[in-house]
Design a protein around this motif. Structure first.
Motif, mmCIF file in Angstrom:
data_model
loop_
_atom_site.group_PDB
_atom_site.id
_atom_site.type_symbol
_atom_site.label_atom_id
_atom_site.label_comp_id
_atom_site.label_asym_id
_atom_site.label_seq_id
_atom_site.Cartn_x
_atom_site.Cartn_y
_atom_site.Cartn_z
ATOM 1 N N MET A 47 0.845 -1.182 0.000
ATOM 2 C CA MET A 47 0.000 0.000 0.000
ATOM 3 C C MET A 47 0.883 1.236 0.000
ATOM 4 O O MET A 47 1.940 1.254 0.616
ATOM 5 N N LEU A 48 0.470 2.250 -0.717
ATOM 6 C CA LEU A 48 1.264 3.469 -0.821
ATOM 7 C C LEU A 48 1.122 4.320 0.430
ATOM 8 O O LEU A 48 0.037 4.458 0.983
ATOM 9 N N SER A 49 2.243 4.904 0.810
ATOM 10 C CA SER A 49 2.169 5.852 1.911
ATOM 11 C C SER A 49 1.597 7.155 1.370
ATOM 12 O O SER A 49 1.481 7.360 0.157
ATOM 13 N N HIS A 50 1.221 8.024 2.265
ATOM 14 C CA HIS A 50 0.665 9.308 1.863
ATOM 15 C C HIS A 50 1.672 10.070 1.000
ATOM 16 O O HIS A 50 1.297 10.661 -0.019
ATOM 17 N N GLU A 99 4.132 8.834 -0.875
ATOM 18 C CA GLU A 99 4.250 8.186 -2.183
ATOM 19 C C GLU A 99 3.052 8.517 -3.071
ATOM 20 O O GLU A 99 3.198 8.748 -4.273
ATOM 21 N N TYR A 100 1.885 8.556 -2.463
ATOM 22 C CA TYR A 100 0.689 8.912 -3.210
ATOM 23 C C TYR A 100 0.800 10.334 -3.764
ATOM 24 O O TYR A 100 0.495 10.582 -4.942
#
Length: 59
Positions: A1-4, A6-7
Protein backbone atom coordinates in the motif's frame (compact mmCIF):
# COMPACT_ATOMS: atom_id res chain seq x y z
CA UNK A 1 0.00 0.00 0.00
CA UNK A 2 1.26 3.47 -0.82
CA UNK A 3 2.17 5.85 1.91
CA UNK A 4 0.66 9.31 1.86
CA UNK A 5 3.97 10.75 0.62
CA UNK A 6 4.25 8.19 -2.18
CA UNK A 7 0.69 8.91 -3.21
CA UNK A 8 1.40 12.66 -3.38
CA UNK A 9 4.58 12.10 -5.40
CA UNK A 10 2.76 9.83 -7.84
CA UNK A 11 -0.11 12.31 -8.15
CA UNK A 12 2.31 15.17 -8.79
CA UNK A 13 4.20 13.14 -11.42
CA UNK A 14 0.95 12.24 -13.17
CA UNK A 15 -0.11 15.89 -13.17
CA UNK A 16 3.27 17.00 -14.55
CA UNK A 17 3.04 14.41 -17.34
CA UNK A 18 -0.50 15.54 -18.21
CA UNK A 19 0.62 19.16 -18.29
CA UNK A 20 3.60 18.30 -20.52
CA UNK A 21 1.33 16.36 -22.89
CA UNK A 22 -1.14 19.27 -23.12
CA UNK A 23 1.70 21.74 -23.73
CA UNK A 24 3.09 19.50 -26.49
CA UNK A 25 -0.33 19.32 -28.19
CA UNK A 26 -0.73 23.10 -27.92
CA UNK A 27 2.70 23.67 -29.50
CA UNK A 28 1.90 21.26 -32.32
CA UNK A 29 -1.42 22.95 -33.07
CA UNK A 30 0.25 26.35 -32.99
CA UNK A 31 2.94 25.19 -35.40
CA UNK A 32 0.31 23.74 -37.77
CA UNK A 33 -1.62 27.01 -37.77
CA UNK A 34 1.57 28.97 -38.38
CA UNK A 35 2.58 26.77 -41.35
CA UNK A 36 -0.95 26.95 -42.70
CA UNK A 37 -0.76 30.77 -42.67
CA UNK A 38 2.67 30.65 -44.33
CA UNK A 39 1.29 28.35 -47.04
CA UNK A 40 -1.69 30.65 -47.60
CA UNK A 41 0.60 33.66 -47.86
CA UNK A 42 2.87 31.85 -50.33
CA UNK A 43 -0.11 30.79 -52.43
CA UNK A 44 -1.44 34.36 -52.50
CA UNK A 45 2.00 35.69 -53.46
CA UNK A 46 2.25 33.13 -56.25
CA UNK A 47 -1.19 34.16 -57.54
CA UNK A 48 -0.26 37.85 -57.44
CA UNK A 49 2.97 37.13 -59.27
CA UNK A 50 1.18 35.10 -61.96
CA UNK A 51 -1.33 37.93 -62.48
CA UNK A 52 1.46 40.46 -62.83
CA UNK A 53 3.24 38.28 -65.38
CA UNK A 54 0.00 37.80 -67.29
CA UNK A 55 -0.67 41.55 -67.33
CA UNK A 56 2.88 42.20 -68.53
CA UNK A 57 2.43 39.66 -71.36
CA UNK A 58 -0.90 41.18 -72.43
CA UNK A 59 0.54 44.68 -72.82
Amino acid sequence: MLSHHEYLVRERTTEAQRHAREARVARELSARRRWHRVAQYAQAAETRHARRLHRADVR
